[in-house]
Structures are given as structure tokens and as C-alpha cells.
Enzyme design. Structure first.
Site, PDB file in Angstrom:
ATOM      1  N   LYS A   1      -8.116   5.022  -7.704  1.00 43.09           N
ATOM      2  CA  LYS A   1      -8.605   6.124  -8.537  1.00 43.09           C
ATOM      3  C   LYS A   1      -9.953   6.644  -8.044  1.00 43.09           C
ATOM      4  O   LYS A   1     -10.193   7.858  -8.016  1.00 43.09           O
ATOM      5  CB  LYS A   1      -8.712   5.661  -9.986  1.00 43.09           C
ATOM      6  CG  LYS A   1      -7.364   5.347 -10.628  1.00 43.09           C
ATOM      7  CD  LYS A   1      -7.525   4.783 -12.029  1.00 43.09           C
ATOM      8  CE  LYS A   1      -6.179   4.481 -12.664  1.00 43.09           C
ATOM      9  NZ  LYS A   1      -6.308   3.887 -14.007  1.00 43.09           N
TER      10      LYS A   1
ATOM     11  N   GLY B   1      -0.157   2.469   7.453  1.00 43.69           N
ATOM     12  CA  GLY B   1      -0.150   1.616   8.636  1.00 43.69           C
ATOM     13  C   GLY B   1       0.363   0.216   8.421  1.00 43.69           C
ATOM     14  O   GLY B   1       0.030  -0.683   9.199  1.00 43.69           O
ATOM     15  N   LYS B   2       1.214   0.008   7.419  1.00 43.50           N
ATOM     16  CA  LYS B   2       1.693  -1.352   7.141  1.00 43.50           C
ATOM     17  C   LYS B   2       2.616  -1.842   8.263  1.00 43.50           C
ATOM     18  O   LYS B   2       2.466  -2.965   8.749  1.00 43.50           O
ATOM     19  CB  LYS B   2       2.430  -1.367   5.798  1.00 43.50           C
ATOM     20  CG  LYS B   2       1.579  -0.945   4.624  1.00 43.50           C
ATOM     21  CD  LYS B   2       2.334  -1.045   3.324  1.00 43.50           C
ATOM     22  CE  LYS B   2       3.494  -0.074   3.244  1.00 43.50           C
ATOM     23  NZ  LYS B   2       3.066   1.331   3.279  1.00 43.50           N
ATOM     24  N   THR B   3       3.575  -1.007   8.640  1.00 41.96           N
ATOM     25  CA  THR B   3       4.523  -1.430   9.682  1.00 41.96           C
ATOM     26  C   THR B   3       3.833  -1.611  11.019  1.00 41.96           C
ATOM     27  O   THR B   3       4.093  -2.585  11.747  1.00 41.96           O
ATOM     28  CB  THR B   3       5.652  -0.388   9.799  1.00 41.96           C
ATOM     29  OG1 THR B   3       6.301  -0.253   8.526  1.00 41.96           O
ATOM     30  CG2 THR B   3       6.672  -0.816  10.832  1.00 41.96           C
TER      31      THR B   3
ATOM     32  N   GLY C   1       0.819  -1.206   0.000  1.00 46.45           N
ATOM     33  CA  GLY C   1       0.000   0.000   0.000  1.00 46.45           C
ATOM     34  C   GLY C   1       0.848   1.250   0.000  1.00 46.45           C
ATOM     35  O   GLY C   1       2.080   1.193   0.164  1.00 46.45           O
ATOM     36  N   PRO C   2       0.237   2.406  -0.179  1.00 49.46           N
ATOM     37  CA  PRO C   2       0.970   3.669  -0.212  1.00 49.46           C
ATOM     38  C   PRO C   2       1.636   3.957   1.135  1.00 49.46           C
ATOM     39  O   PRO C   2       1.284   3.365   2.161  1.00 49.46           O
ATOM     40  CB  PRO C   2      -0.118   4.712  -0.536  1.00 49.46           C
ATOM     41  CG  PRO C   2      -1.277   3.924  -1.043  1.00 49.46           C
ATOM     42  CD  PRO C   2      -1.213   2.587  -0.400  1.00 49.46           C
ATOM     43  N   PRO C   3       2.592   4.883   1.155  1.00 51.94           N
ATOM     44  CA  PRO C   3       3.233   5.240   2.424  1.00 51.94           C
ATOM     45  C   PRO C   3       2.222   5.843   3.396  1.00 51.94           C
ATOM     46  O   PRO C   3       1.309   6.562   3.006  1.00 51.94           O
ATOM     47  CB  PRO C   3       4.292   6.271   2.010  1.00 51.94           C
ATOM     48  CG  PRO C   3       4.521   6.039   0.555  1.00 51.94           C
ATOM     49  CD  PRO C   3       3.224   5.558   0.000  1.00 51.94           C
ATOM     50  N   GLY C   4       2.412   5.535   4.675  1.00 52.74           N
ATOM     51  CA  GLY C   4       1.587   6.146   5.707  1.00 52.74           C
ATOM     52  C   GLY C   4       0.247   5.498   5.925  1.00 52.74           C
ATOM     53  O   GLY C   4      -0.632   6.090   6.565  1.00 52.74           O
TER      54      GLY C   4
ATOM     55  N   SER D   1      -4.391   4.312 -19.309  1.00 56.48           N
ATOM     56  CA  SER D   1      -5.681   4.586 -18.679  1.00 56.48           C
ATOM     57  C   SER D   1      -6.186   6.000 -18.935  1.00 56.48           C
ATOM     58  O   SER D   1      -7.328   6.312 -18.589  1.00 56.48           O
ATOM     59  CB  SER D   1      -5.593   4.339 -17.172  1.00 56.48           C
ATOM     60  OG  SER D   1      -4.640   5.195 -16.584  1.00 56.48           O
TER      61      SER D   1
END
Length: 809
Positions: free
Chosen positions: A756, A394-396, A389-392, A713
Site C-alpha cells: 500500500k 522476477g520470481k521465476t 509476489g505480484p506478477p512480473g 482496511s
């Protein structure tokens, strides 16, 4: 092969041992050379790191195109003369007139050989000293007007005779002591009667810098030159004496070290006979006790015992002693059989995930399912979870929550920028400073062999000549292999089957296919505005309140303030920049409290945000571009989530050319060509004269030109922009679109629909036009995320234009 950085260099002469060249010097009994006549101009060859003197015969290597052109010119001249001048200072590229000394040596090319690598090997004869009066050319090579220099002083004076004798004797003594100077130089120096040539000979062979040799070359007074050379010669002999003393001292110290080693060995034997113990034996006993208590597997225990025996037999002062001791300490510290007490309560796990994260229900459900299976199957060897997913987003922190839910310890290893396979597998002990890889280092920190191990930024692992770390990770992440993981440093298998590996990545595409196949990818979408407000209220504001010491001051941000910060000061899929802005507000309020003594509660109204954070950074562009023909709103996928994309086009008289700008990639350019071709083929449907295209140039631009863009796209957005331009019908400003087009007028599906759609919602879009095949992707989006959006599904360009263009009046 040529190298423009080096103009020419002198090959070592026969005056040094083991060399192939020769040095020829006329003896004093020979008559002096006739005064030569110089042509009006001479080619000038710059020499780096060396100075040539008259009367010496020396080899010269030329390997640059510029200098080879000069040599070719010299060889066709009748006298084969050129001037060699030393370079004053290191320069990049070819030296110019300002880079060389004005005094040099006229050389005659005696012989030239061309080698297979393209370089020239010359044998040159020093003829006379000369001065550069004026440079006349430098395009092909340096050329200059040159004047011969005559020596001054009485060569037969008593002073010159005494100086010559001192120089000759000192040089012969230096040759006898110097390992690199040929013994033949003693004979040559003893037979030379010409003091000028003696000074040149000695200056040429002394190990002094270019400036020192150049000073000897420029000195025309023979007595003064002999004094210069004698001073340099004295310094060289003093240096040789000091070097000899240093060598003798080192040899004596080495003899003492060997004597001490023998005495120490005898003392060890005496202590063993007397039954006494020493520090080394105590250390071996301590390490043996630690290894015995570590409960190593049989193979590891056998390896440790062998190393303990080696340590006991290795002297403490030996370098190998420290290497073996470090290895045994690692063997004792690794958690070979230590397991942390875990508890799996599915309900408690869901509660912990909800406490730590807001939203992400699909992700939480998958984690809870994974933990539920682990509860019934303790030896679960399922796929490795990979949060993408994008940064920030909550993955970590999700990995930390999993560890807390399981009661396990948490270890994180950042793989971003790792390019060495040894970072994963460790270094072999033959290398100085060798250590285990990051996997075993993390387990040592955890103190248990069943932690939750987070492999952060796994998509940013690189590859170079040191190996492929992603290939080493295949064994780590394969449940069928990691029970016998082999680290190069430990050299015995280590069981990783109890480790719960969790990986994170911003993009799934850079992950190698073999590694991707071993992981179950769980995508974390970007947050909606409502989710960001809730996350800020629950987590970000309290965290910044505590971080800035405002817990007792009642620091609060109303929802309206949070929405303003989200809309006008951040543009991201996650909440990292949002927390940064909230922290900035907290610091400014803390300063206000410290300076003015303002009492709580501290609440920031929307009207105060601009005063605290500065002018609004992100203005909505939809309103200002509304109703303008030629402008369409597209949707794009980025590593930070989705984003809106404006397509602008304009028309001018011309010859039917299509100009594309905005850092567009090849695929996007082809989409623009397809859009124009379809529009021209269907001009009648818009009431257009087909002749308008050959008589007009069309310029299509995608703003944010510094950001590279590519992909198919934007096809619908491009054809909408061009159709709006040529028909004069503006596109709806609150409609965004995405989809690939074909020349037959079909609309094909694209990826990144969820990101999107969320981007369109964040930007205030009310309607989104999507390809019909992407309806299945929308079904996976939570209904609350689609609130306030009207989705239109199209299969052809005609259908898309009916939804995107304002009807003709």
C-alpha cells in the site's frame, strides 16, 4: 422426477426379443374398427425419436410434468383419447406447435400405472390416422382441432395383393435373420390379410429414422405406402447381408491372426534351437545394457530385471510388449545416480544475483544465506524457498539465477490449473498411455538428480474428483520423506533429497496450510518508479533492442521517457507490461528505419511517446478530485501489488438510508455501516445537527464498480469521506489512508502495508495515514522506498480526521 427435455418415449415392444411389452394386431378375418367420433379438441402428446401407427398396442413412458398433466387430463375424459405426433427435430425444452408433424395417430389409453419415481407407464392403442388442423392451446400442454384421415386406393387390387405378398415374405425373412426381432412377428405377418395394417406393422419395426416412419404414416394410399415400406425393407435386408459379410470377414481375419501367432511362436522356438537371434532379443540386450549402465539402486535394479524377463518372453506383436519396453526406457533414462558438478561461491552467487536482478536486496540476502549454509552442510535438509509476489517481479528468473549461481541444471514445472494427483505422482501402468508424473519427467529432462527444480504457480493448484495434487506435493517437498518418493508409474522409490526445490506464487493464502508449513515464504514487493527505470535501463531496453534487431541502430530510451511510460501507460507492481510497451516502441522505430531509412542513434523523446503508443491510458485522478467534499483516498492490496482506492459519498433528502455501490463485499459494507454509526454518534464534534441523518439518504460509492472489493482496511477512508460530506470540509487530496475502525472510535491494524505504501508513492501521494500498530511493518520497508513520503500513525478516528480533513475556516 421429471425432465423437461424429453416429452415421451416408446418402451421397446414384445416384437423384439427379451422385452416385456406386447404388440397386438388384428388379423384380416376381424371386421374393421368402427369410425370413432372425436371431441372438438384433443390433447397432443409430442413423441421424440419414434412414430406410433394405428392398430398397434404399445407401452409408453411419460416422465415430464408437462406430459403428465396431459395424461391426467386424458384419463378423466370419457373416451381417453389423445393424439401422438412425432417431433420434427431435436429441441431444447418442451416442443411447441412448430416442432411437431401435422399428421399423427389417435391413441386410446388402455392402462396406466404410476411408479415410485413419479413416472407414468401407459399401454396405448393406436386408433386411426389424423391431421392437426389448428392448435388451440399450448400453455399447460398442446391441444388442437383434429380431423380423421381416410385411406385411399383399392385394397383388393392385383398390385396391392402383389405388394402385400412381397412385403410379408421380405419381413418374415428379415425377422429370421435379425437377432433383435421376435420370431412371433413371422406368424403375425403371415396371418395379416389387411395390407394397410401389414404396412404399418412392418414400418413400426423397421430400424429407420423418424422421417422415414413419418412418411409411411402420412401416406394414405395403401399401394404407395406398401411401396415405401418395401423399399425400406429391401434396404434393411441389404444392410443385414453386408453386416453378415463383415462379421464373417472379421472372424476369418481373427483366425488368420491366431494362425500367424502360432507359426511365429514355432519360428521363435526353431531360432532358439539353432542359436540364432532376432530383433526382439537384440532389443532386450540393448535395454539390459542401458539399465546396467544407469547404476540403479538395488530395488530398482531388481524391478528392472523382472521386467526385462517379461519383455523377453512377450511376443513383439503383443500390446504388452510396447508397455514393458516404454517402462524400461524410462527406468534407463532416469538419473538414478547422476549428479551435476556444483560449486558454491557465496561472493560469486551474490554477483550473479545482482547481474540478473536489480533491487530485491532482502530476497538476495536470504538466498545467499541459504547457499552459505549449503556450502558447509552438503546434506542440507532445510525448508523449501517459496517466492511470493505480484506478477512480473522476477520470481521465476530468481530460480534460474540460483541454478546459475550453483552451477546446477534448471527445471521448471508449471502447476497452474493442475487438478489431477497423477500429474505429480504419475499414472499406474494399467492405464493406456501411462507416464510418470511431472517431477520425474523434469528430472529426466535435467539428466541429473540434483537440479534446481522450480514449481511455478504453486498457489494455483486445484482439487477435484481426480484427487488433490497439493497433498501429493507434501511428500515431494518434505525433506524427511522425499528421499523415498514413490511414483505410481515407476513403482520403486526415487531419491529427491538432492533436488533444490523452489516454488513461486502470486498469493500465499490459497496454498494449503500443510504445504505452506513445509516452505519458507519470501515476499517480493512491487518495484518503485526509480527501480523500474533502473531495471528498464539495465535489462528491458537491451533485451528489446536485441529482440527487434536494433542493436546496430543505437535504440535508447531516456529516463524521462521511461518515467512517462511507467506513469501513463502501465499500472502494475512488476515490469511485465513495461517491457511490453518498450517492445512496442522498439517495433515502431524498427518500422521507421525500414521504411524511411532513418540512421541511428534512435532515442525516443517524451514528446514522441503519445505519437508512438497512442493516448495516455492512466491519468492521475488526485488533481481532478482535489477539494471536493465527500471524496477520500484509500489504499488497497491487490494480487498485482497495492493500489489507491477512491471513496465517494453524496447526500440527498430521504429517510436516513445508506446505499452502498461498487461491488462491495460483506466486510466492506459493514465497515461503511460502522463509519456512519460512529459519525452519527459523534455528530456534535463536527457541529452537526443530529437530525440531519434521519432526514437524509447517503450514497457511498467506490469506483471501478466491475472489480469486486472487500476487507476492513477502507474503514478510515469511509469515515473520512462521510465526515467530509456532512461537514462540508474537503479531504486533503495528497493524503491516503488505510485502517480498520471500530464503533468505539479505535483504529485497528491491517495487512499489506508495504504494498500500500508503494502504491501511494507511485500515485504521487505525499502523506499516508496508518494505524499505530502498523509502525512495526513500516520498519521492514527500505528507507529509500519511503523517500518523499510523510507517514502519520493514529490510534483513534479523531486523530485520523485531524490528518485527513482540511481545517474548518
Amino acid at each position: 422426477m421429471s425432465d423437461e427435455k424429453d416429452e415421451g418415449r416408446i418402451e421397446p415392444t414384445a416384437a423384439r426379443r427379451d422385452d416385456a411389452g406386447t404388440v397386438e394386431v388384428r388379423t384380416g378375418g376381424e371386421p374393421p374398427a368402427e369410425r370413432i367420433e372425436l371431441p372438438p379438441t384433443l390433447p397432443v402428446l409430442p413423441l421424440k425419436n419414434t412414430v406410433l401407427f394405428p392398430a398397434l398396442l404399445a407401452p409408453l413412458l411419460v416422465n415430464t410434468a408437462r406430459s403428465q398433466r396431459l395424461i391426467d387430463q386424458v384419463l378423466v375424459s370419457p373416451d381417453r383419447l389423445m393424439l401422438a405426433a412425432a417431433v420434427r427435430r431435436p429441441v431444447e425444452g418442451s416442443p411447441g406447435p412448430d416442432d411437431v408433424y401435422r399428421t399423427g395417430t389417435v391413441l386410446r389409453v388402455a392402462r396406466m400405472m404410476k411408479f415410485p419415481d413419479g413416472s407414468y407407464r401407459l399401454l396405448v392403442q393406436g386408433v386411426a390416422r389424423a391431421r392437426i388442423d389448428e392448435f388451440t392451446g399450448e400453455e399447460r400442454f398442446l391441444e388442437a382441432h383434429v380431423t380423421l384421415l381416410d385411406e385411399t386406393g383399392d385394397a383388393r387390387s392385383v398390385e396391392v395383393t402383389a405388394l402385400s405378398r412381397s412385403v410379408s415374405q421380405g419381413f418374415q425373412a428379415l425377422v429370421a435373420e435379425h437377432p433383435k426381432l421376435s420370431d412371433e412377428l413371422q406368424v403375425i405377418a403371415g396371418n395379416l390379410e389387411d395390407p394397410s395394417r401389414l404396412a404399418d406393422l412392418v414400418a413400426h419395426h423397421l430400424e429407420i429414422d423418424v422421417a422415414g416412419k413419418q412418411a409411411a404414416l402420412e401416406q394414405l394410399d395403401v399401394a404407395a405406402r406398401l411401396r415405401l415400406v418395401l423399399a425400406d425393407l429391401t434396404r434393411a435386408r441389404d444392410a443385414m447381408t453386408i453386416e453378415s459379410e463383415i462379421r464373417d470377414r472379421v472372424q476369418n481375419e481373427m483366425g488368420k491372426s491366431q494362425r500367424d501367432y502360432m507359426l511365429r511362436q514355432q519360428m521363435d522356438a526353431i531360432r532358439r534351437e539353432l542359436g540364432e537371434t532376432e530383433d526382439g532379443e537384440t532389443e532386450v540386450a540393448r535395454l539390459r545394457e542401458r539399465i546396467d549402465s544407469a547404476d540403479l539402486p538395488p530395488e530398482a535394479q531388481e524391478q528392472a530385471n523382472r521386467e526385462l524377463e517379461r519383455l523377453a518372453q512377450t511376443p513383439t506383436a503383443a500390446a504388452e510388449h510396447a508397455v514393458i519396453r516404454t517402462y524400461l526406457e524410462w527406468m534407463a533414462d532416469l538419473p538414478w545416480s547422476k549428479l551435476s558438478d556444483e560449486h558454491i561461491d557465496v561472493g560469486d552467487a551474490r554477483r550473479i544475483l545482482d547481474e540478473d536482478h536489480y533491487g530485491l536486496d532482502k530476497v538476495k540476502d536470504r538466498i545467499v544465506e541459504y547457499l552459505a549454509v549449503m556450502k558447509f552442510k552438503r546434506d542440507l535438509r532445510g525448508p523449501i524457498l517459496c517466492f511470493v509476489g505480484p506478477p512480473g517481479t522476477g520470481k521465476t528468473s530468481l530460480g534460474q539465477s540460483i541454478a546459475r549461481a550453483l552451477g546446477r541444471r534448471f527445471v521448471r514445472a508449471s502447476l497452474g490449473g493442475v487438478r489431477d494427483e497423477a500429474e505429480i505422482r504419475g499414472h499406474r501402468r494399467t492405464y493406456v498411455g501411462a507416464l510418470p508424473g511431472r517431477i520425474l519427467q523434469g528430472l529426466r529432462r535435467a539428466g541429473a538428480r540434483n537440479p534446481v527444480f522450480l514449481l511455478d504457480e504453486i498457489d494455483k493448484v486445484g482439487t477435484d474428483f481426480r484427487g488433490d495434487p497439493s497433498s501429493a506435493l507434501l511428500e515431494v517437498l518434505d525433506p524427511e520423506q522425499n528421499a523415498t518418493f514413490s511414483d505410481h508409474y515407476v513403482e520403486v522409490p526415487f531419491d529427491l533429497s538432492q533436488v533444490l526445490f523452489v516454488a513461486t506464487a502470486n498469493l500465499a493464502d490459497p496454498i494449503p496450510p500443510a504445504l505452506h508449513d513445509r516452505m519458507e515464504v519470501i515476499e517480493l514487493p512491487g518495484y518503485t518508479e526509480e527501480e523500474k527505470v533502473e531495471i528498464a535501463r539495465r535489462f528491458l531496453v537491451p533485451r528489446q533492442r536485441a529482440a527487434n534487431g536494433l542493436e546496430g541502430a543505437g535504440f535508447e530510451l531516456p529516463d524521462e521517457t521511461l518515467r512517462l511510460v511507467i506513469r501513463s501507460y502501465t499500472r502494475e507492481a512488476g515490469v511485465r507490461n513495461l517491457e511490453r510497451e518498450i517492445g512496442s516502441l522498439a517495433r515502431k522505430l524498427a518500422r521507421r528505419v525500414a521504411e524511411e531509412g532513418v540512421a541511428g542513434p534512435l532515442a525516443v523523446a517524451p514528446s514522441e511517446v503519445c505519437d508512438l503508443l497512442g493516448p495516455i491510458r492512466f491519468e492521475p485522478e488526485l488533481a481532478e478530485r482535489a477539494g471536493v467534499p465527500g471524496v477520500a483516498v484509500g489504499l488497497a492490496w491487490t494480487p498485482a501489488g497495492g493500489d489507491i482506492l477512491f471513496i465517494e459519498s453524496t447526500r440527498m433528502p430521504g429517510k436516513g438510508e445508506l446505499k452502498l455501490t461498487g461491488s462491495l463485499g460483506d466486510v466492506m459494507r459493514e465497515s461503511a455501516e460502522a463509519a456512519r454509526s460512529w459519525l452519527r454518534a459523534n455528530a456534535g464534534a463536527f457541529g452537526l445537527d443530529d437530525g440531519v441523518f434521519p432526514k437524509s439518504d447517503i450514497h457511498l460509492h467506490v469506483p471501478s464498480g466491475a472489480v469486486p472489493k472487500d476487507g476492513p482496511s477502507a474503514g478510515i477512508a469511509m469515515v473520512t469521506s462521510l465526515a467530509s460530506l456532512v461537514s462540508g470540509r474537503a479531504a486533503f487530496p495528497d493524503v491516503a489512508m488505510t485502517g480498520e475502525i471500530t464503533l468505539r472510535g479505535k483504529v485497528l491494524p491491517v495487512g499489506g502495508i508495504k504494498e500500500k505504501v508503494l502504491a501511494a508513492r507511485r500515485a504521487g501521494i505525499r502523506r499516508v495515514v496508518l494505524p499505530e500498530p502498523n509502525r512495526r511493518d513500516v520498519a521492514e520497508i527500505a528507507p529509500e522506498l519511503l523517500k518523499g513520503l510523510e507517514l502519520e500513525y493514529v490510534g483513534t478516528i479523531d486523530e485520523a480526521l485531524r490528518h485527513t480533513l482540511v481545517p474548518a475556516s
